[in-house]
Scaffold this motif. Structure first.
Motif, mmCIF file in Angstrom:
data_model
loop_
_atom_site.group_PDB
_atom_site.id
_atom_site.type_symbol
_atom_site.label_atom_id
_atom_site.label_comp_id
_atom_site.label_asym_id
_atom_site.label_seq_id
_atom_site.Cartn_x
_atom_site.Cartn_y
_atom_site.Cartn_z
ATOM 1 N N LEU A 1 0.873 -1.316 -0.012
ATOM 2 C CA LEU A 1 0.099 -0.076 -0.036
ATOM 3 C C LEU A 1 0.949 1.265 0.186
ATOM 4 O O LEU A 1 0.491 2.209 -0.838
ATOM 5 N N ALA A 2 1.839 1.193 0.717
ATOM 6 C CA ALA A 2 2.999 2.394 0.881
ATOM 7 C C ALA A 2 3.582 2.600 -0.442
ATOM 8 O O ALA A 2 3.569 3.722 -1.048
ATOM 9 N N VAL A 3 3.978 1.613 -1.086
ATOM 10 C CA VAL A 3 4.593 1.905 -2.386
ATOM 11 C C VAL A 3 3.730 2.364 -3.430
ATOM 12 O O VAL A 3 3.836 3.082 -4.255
ATOM 13 N N LEU A 4 2.514 1.734 -3.552
ATOM 14 C CA LEU A 4 1.507 2.126 -4.386
ATOM 15 C C LEU A 4 1.021 3.607 -4.248
ATOM 16 O O LEU A 4 1.219 4.404 -5.421
ATOM 17 N N GLY A 5 0.886 3.934 -2.889
ATOM 18 C CA GLY A 5 0.565 5.386 -2.742
ATOM 19 C C GLY A 5 1.944 6.451 -3.117
ATOM 20 O O GLY A 5 1.540 7.214 -3.675
ATOM 21 N N VAL A 6 3.013 5.988 -2.835
ATOM 22 C CA VAL A 6 4.185 6.840 -3.370
ATOM 23 C C VAL A 6 4.526 6.945 -4.606
ATOM 24 O O VAL A 6 4.621 8.007 -5.183
ATOM 25 N N ARG A 7 4.106 5.677 -5.351
ATOM 26 C CA ARG A 7 4.058 5.747 -6.997
ATOM 27 C C ARG A 7 3.168 7.002 -7.478
ATOM 28 O O ARG A 7 3.241 7.613 -8.435
ATOM 29 N N GLU A 8 2.082 7.257 -6.645
ATOM 30 C CA GLU A 8 1.051 8.094 -7.259
ATOM 31 C C GLU A 8 1.130 9.382 -6.523
ATOM 32 O O GLU A 8 0.929 10.370 -7.158
ATOM 33 N N ASN A 9 1.725 9.627 -5.228
ATOM 34 C CA ASN A 9 1.628 10.969 -4.825
ATOM 35 C C ASN A 9 3.153 11.385 -4.404
ATOM 36 O O ASN A 9 3.229 12.570 -3.984
ATOM 37 N N GLY A 10 4.220 10.678 -4.244
ATOM 38 C CA GLY A 10 5.424 11.068 -4.155
ATOM 39 C C GLY A 10 5.971 11.361 -2.879
ATOM 40 O O GLY A 10 7.216 11.628 -2.566
ATOM 41 N N THR A 11 5.157 10.884 -1.929
ATOM 42 C CA THR A 11 5.560 11.135 -0.399
ATOM 43 C C THR A 11 6.803 10.176 -0.257
ATOM 44 O O THR A 11 6.985 8.826 -0.764
ATOM 45 N N GLU A 12 7.841 10.496 0.503
ATOM 46 C CA GLU A 12 9.140 9.635 0.817
ATOM 47 C C GLU A 12 8.777 8.265 1.515
ATOM 48 O O GLU A 12 7.848 8.351 2.246
ATOM 49 N N ILE A 13 9.124 7.140 0.964
ATOM 50 C CA ILE A 13 8.630 5.942 1.342
ATOM 51 C C ILE A 13 8.846 5.538 2.887
ATOM 52 O O ILE A 13 7.600 5.201 3.416
ATOM 53 N N GLY A 14 9.629 6.116 3.439
ATOM 54 C CA GLY A 14 9.831 6.037 5.068
ATOM 55 C C GLY A 14 8.668 6.616 5.795
ATOM 56 O O GLY A 14 7.885 5.853 6.522
ATOM 57 N N MET A 15 8.496 7.849 5.365
ATOM 58 C CA MET A 15 7.322 8.433 6.028
ATOM 59 C C MET A 15 6.007 7.989 5.403
ATOM 60 O O MET A 15 5.010 7.886 6.272
ATOM 61 N N ALA A 16 6.002 7.443 4.186
ATOM 62 C CA ALA A 16 4.632 7.130 3.549
ATOM 63 C C ALA A 16 4.207 5.677 4.357
ATOM 64 O O ALA A 16 2.881 5.752 4.903
ATOM 65 N N LEU A 17 5.138 4.801 4.482
ATOM 66 C CA LEU A 17 4.865 3.708 5.313
ATOM 67 C C LEU A 17 4.436 3.915 6.486
ATOM 68 O O LEU A 17 3.359 3.338 7.121
ATOM 69 N N LYS A 18 5.055 4.794 7.476
ATOM 70 C CA LYS A 18 4.495 4.946 8.827
ATOM 71 C C LYS A 18 3.224 5.739 8.941
ATOM 72 O O LYS A 18 2.437 5.485 9.713
ATOM 73 N N ALA A 19 3.270 6.779 8.047
ATOM 74 C CA ALA A 19 1.975 7.647 8.007
ATOM 75 C C ALA A 19 0.768 7.323 7.408
ATOM 76 O O ALA A 19 -0.224 7.731 7.691
ATOM 77 N N GLU A 20 1.086 6.456 6.411
ATOM 78 C CA GLU A 20 0.042 6.102 5.479
ATOM 79 C C GLU A 20 -0.839 4.550 6.051
ATOM 80 O O GLU A 20 -1.589 4.795 7.094
ATOM 81 N N PRO A 21 -0.520 3.384 5.524
ATOM 82 C CA PRO A 21 -1.163 2.255 5.799
ATOM 83 C C PRO A 21 -1.114 2.098 7.402
ATOM 84 O O PRO A 21 -1.884 1.508 8.199
ATOM 85 N N LEU A 22 0.281 2.153 7.944
ATOM 86 C CA LEU A 22 0.216 1.670 9.629
ATOM 87 C C LEU A 22 -0.395 2.761 10.150
ATOM 88 O O LEU A 22 -1.021 2.378 11.238
ATOM 89 N N SER A 23 -0.370 4.028 9.980
ATOM 90 C CA SER A 23 -1.498 5.005 10.673
ATOM 91 C C SER A 23 -2.795 4.689 10.368
ATOM 92 O O SER A 23 -3.596 4.793 11.338
ATOM 93 N N ALA A 24 -3.166 4.356 9.321
ATOM 94 C CA ALA A 24 -4.622 3.946 9.001
ATOM 95 C C ALA A 24 -5.078 2.939 9.707
ATOM 96 O O ALA A 24 -6.052 2.967 10.395
ATOM 97 N N ALA A 25 -4.109 1.771 9.837
ATOM 98 C CA ALA A 25 -4.356 0.649 10.645
ATOM 99 C C ALA A 25 -4.477 1.083 12.060
ATOM 100 O O ALA A 25 -5.646 0.486 12.615
ATOM 101 N N ALA A 26 -3.525 1.974 12.630
ATOM 102 C CA ALA A 26 -3.655 2.181 14.069
ATOM 103 C C ALA A 26 -4.946 2.908 14.303
ATOM 104 O O ALA A 26 -5.660 2.717 15.547
ATOM 105 N N THR A 27 -5.410 3.730 13.561
ATOM 106 C CA THR A 27 -6.527 4.744 13.700
ATOM 107 C C THR A 27 -7.860 3.780 13.506
ATOM 108 O O THR A 27 -8.688 3.920 14.670
#
Ligand code: NAD
Length: 493
Positions: free
Chosen positions: A98-124
Motif C-alpha cells: 500500500l505504501a509503495v502504491l501511494g508513493v508511486r502516485e503521490n510522491g511522499t518519501e517511502i519511510g514516511m509513507a509507510l509509517k504515516a499511511e497504511p500503518l497509521s490508517a490501521a492504528a486509527t
C-alpha cells in the motif's frame, strides 16, 4: 524497510482502478477513465474510473440502503469492532504494498509513507474500533418522576472528501470514527491520490464489511465531490482540503438538505523561536523538518518562522544547514528524506512563490527545481530569510517546501505576527521560559500549539483549526462527536 522488496513492488504494472460501490468494483457508468501521472518520473502509472453523477448517486444510494437496513448501524458495537479489527490487520499485512502504491502516485518519501499511511490508517481504525463499545449514554439527574435518557446514535450517511497529502491517514481520521460509530460512507479521494483508498475499500470487503457500508468513488472534485455535497441523502459531510472548496461545500449544504459540514482547511502555521530556546541546534533541525518533510505538503507545516531578532542571522544559518542536508530525491529510495512534489501544477505554484520573493528583493536560499532529468517533480527546500508580513509568502499557504522567516523583537510582537493570518491550524513556541510558554499557548489563535517541538503528535489529541482553518476535529475520542447524534428520551414513570 527492505529496498529490494520496494524495488520489486515499484516495478509492478498496475491494472486500471475502478470504483468500489455496494461491495463491487465497477467502472464509470459512461466508461470514462483518467490517467494517473506519477510525480516520481512523470509517467502514466495507470488509469482510474472518472466518476459521473450517476456513479456518485449509486454509491450514495448503496450507503443509504446499508445504513437504513441496520446491517451496520443497528448491530452490537462489538460486531463492527471485530470487522474493523480484521480490516486493520489486513491493512497492516499489506502495508508495504500500500505504501509503495501511494508513493508511486503521490510522491511522499517511502519511510514516511509507510509509517504515516497504511500503518497509521490501521492504528486509527483500531483506536476507534476499540473505543466504540466503551461509549455510554447518559441518565439525566432529573425529577424522580421522570427518566431522562441520552442516547448516542450513528448520524447516518457520511460523505468524505479528502486531499492528496496523506490520503490513507487523513481518510482514516474520518472513516475510522464514522464507521466505528455505525455510519456508512461514500468517500471521494483526491484526483492525484486515489489508488490506496480504492485498495483499502477492497480490503474492507475482504475483512467482512457488508456491501454498501464503505464506498469509494474516484474522479473529479467538481463532479463527484460536488454531487456528494449537494445530495439530499448525505447527512454529514467531512472534508480536508482548500478553503475555496470548503466554501463551495458549505454553499451546497445550504442549497440542499442543510447537512452538517466539518471542514479541515489549510494553515500558515507560525513557528516561534525565542533566543532562550533550550537548544537552538535542535530547534533548527526540527523546524527544518517541520516545514520541509513531504515537500512541505503537510497541513500543519510550520511555514512561517518567527525568530527573535538577536538570533535571526545565526538561526537562519543553522536552518539552511539542516535544509541543505535533507536528501531530496526518488521517494522510493529508502535514503530519501523528502520525495517528489505531488503534481507539476503544485511544483509550478511553489516555484512562483520563490520567484516572487526574489523579485521583491528578499534573500532566498535554495528553492530550485532539481532532478528535472528524471521527468519527476522535485525542488530543493526554499528559505525566504527576510519575509515581510505583507508578502504573499508570509500570508498565503504555499503547500510546498517554502519557508518564510521574519524577525521580531518582543513577545508581544511575536504574538501579533503569529496571529496576523486568516488561518489558525497549528503553531509552535521554542523557549525555556515556562511562564512565557503558557502565556503564548493562550494567546496564539490556533487549534494545536507545540512547545519545544514540532509535529509528531499521536491519535490521542484532537486536530482541528480555528478561523479559516476550519471547524470540527479529527483524531481523539472527540472525533466521534461528528458521527454520533444525541437523542433524548423523556419518560414519565
Ligand atoms: P482541494 O480543495 O483542491 O481538494 C481537496 C478535495 O476536494 C479533493 O478530493 C478534490 O477532488 C475535492 N474537490 C475539489 N473541488 C471540489 C468541488 N468543487 N466540490 C467538491 N469537492 C471538490 O485541496 P487539495 O489541493 O487537494 O489539498 C490541499 C489543501 O488541503 C491545502 O490547502 C492544505 O492545507 C489542505 N489540507 C488541510 C488539512 C487539515 O487537516 N486541515 C490536511 C491536509 C490538507
Amino acid at each position: 524497510m527492505n529496498q529490494d522488496r520496494i524495488d520489486v513492488l515499484r516495478a509492478v504494472p498496475l491494472a486500471a482502478f475502478q470504483h468500489v460501490i455496494n461491495g463491487r468494483r465497477v467502472c464509470a457508468s459512461d466508461g470514462g477513465a483518467m490517467s494517473v501521472i506519477s510525480p516520481v518520473d512523470g509517467t502514466v502509472l495507470t488509469t482510474m474510473a472518472r466518476g459521473t453523477r450517476e456513479d456518485t448517486d449509486a454509491a450514495i444510494a448503496a450507503a443509504r440502503q446499508a445504513f437504513d437496513s441496520g446491517i451496520w448501524s443497528d448491530v452490537a458495537p462489538a460486531v463492527r469492532k471485530k470487522i474493523l479489527l480484521n480490516w486493520a490487520d489486513l491493512i497492516e499485512a499489506n502495508a508495504l504494498e500500500l505504501a509503495v502504491l501511494g508513493v508511486r502516485e503521490n510522491g511522499t518519501e517511502i519511510g514516511m509513507a509507510l509509517k504515516a499511511e497504511p500503518l497509521s490508517a490501521a492504528a486509527t481504525i483500531r483506536y476507534y474500533a476499540e473505543a466504540v463499545d466503551k461509549l455510554f449514554g447518559e441518565v439525566a439527574p432529573t425529577d424522580p418522576a421522570f427518566l431522562g435518557l441520552v442516547h448516542r446514535e450513528p448520524a447516518g450517511v457520511v460523505g468524505a472528501i479528502v486531499p492528496w497529502n496523506f490520503p490513507l491517514m487523513i481518510g482514516a481520521w474520518k472513516f475510522g470514527p464514522a464507521l466505528a460509530a455505525g455510519c456508512t460512507m461514500v468517500l471521494k479521494p483526491a484526483e492525484t491520490a486515489s489508488l490506496g483508498l480504492v485498495r483499502l475499500a477492497e480490503l474492507a470487503l475482504e475483512a467482512g464489511m457488508p456491501a454498501g457500508v464503505f464506498n469509494v468513488v474516484t474522479g473529479e472534485g467538481a463532479v463527484v465531490g460536488a454531487r456528494i455535497a449537494e445530495s439530499m441523502d448525505v447527512d454529514v459531510l467531512v472534508f480536508t482540503g482548500s478553503g475555496s472548496t470548503g466554501r463551495r461545500l458549505l454553499e451546497a449544504a445550504a442549497r440542499s438538505n442543510l447537512k452538517r459540514v466539518y471542514l479541515e482547511l489549510g494553515g500558515k502555521s507560525p513557528n516561534i523561536v525565542f533566543a532562550d530556546a533550550p537548544d537552538l541546534d535542535e530547534a533548527a533541525r526540527v523546524s527544518a523538518h517541520g516545514i520541509f518533510r513531504n515537500s512541505g505538503q503537510v497541513c500543519i507545516a510550520g511555514s512561517r518562522l518567527l525568530v527573535e531578532r538577536r538570533i535571526h542571522e545565526e538561526f537562519v544559518e543553522k536552518l539552511a544547514f539542516h535544509a541543505a542536508s535533507i536528501k531530496v530525491g526518488n521517494p522510493l529510495d529508502t535514503a530519501t528524506q523528502s520525495g517528489a512534489v505531488n503534481s507539476e501544477r503544485q511544483l509550478r505554484q511553489n516555484l512562483q512563490f520563490v520567484e516572487e520573493a526574489r523579485g521583491q528583493g528578499r534573500k532566498v536560499i535554495g528553492g530550485q527545481r532539481i532532478l528535472e532529468e528524471t521527468g519527476g517533480f522535485y525542488m530543493s527546500p526554499a528559505i525566504v530569510a527576510d519575509a515581510a508580513r505583507e508578502d504573499r509568502v508570509f500570508q498565503e499557504e504555499v503547500f510546498g517546501p517554502v519557508l518564510a522567516v521574519t524577525a521580531f523583537d518582543t513577545e508581544a510582537e511575536a504574538v501579533a505576527l503569529a496571529n496576523d493570518s486568516k488561518y489558525g491550524l497549528a503553531a509552535a513556541i521554542w523557549t525555556s521560559n515556562l511562564s512565557r510558554a503558557h502565556r503564548m499557548v493562550r494567546k496564539i489563535r490556533a487549534g494545536l500549539v507545540h512547545v519545544n517541538t514540532y509535529g509528531g503528535s499521536d491519535l490521542t489529541i484532537p486536530l482541528g483549526g480555528v478561523k479559516q482553518s476550519g471547524n470540527g476535529h479529527d483524531k481523539s475520542l472527540h472525533a466521534f462527536d461528528k458521527y454520533l447524534d444525541l437523542k433524548t428520551a423523556w419518560i414519565k414513570l
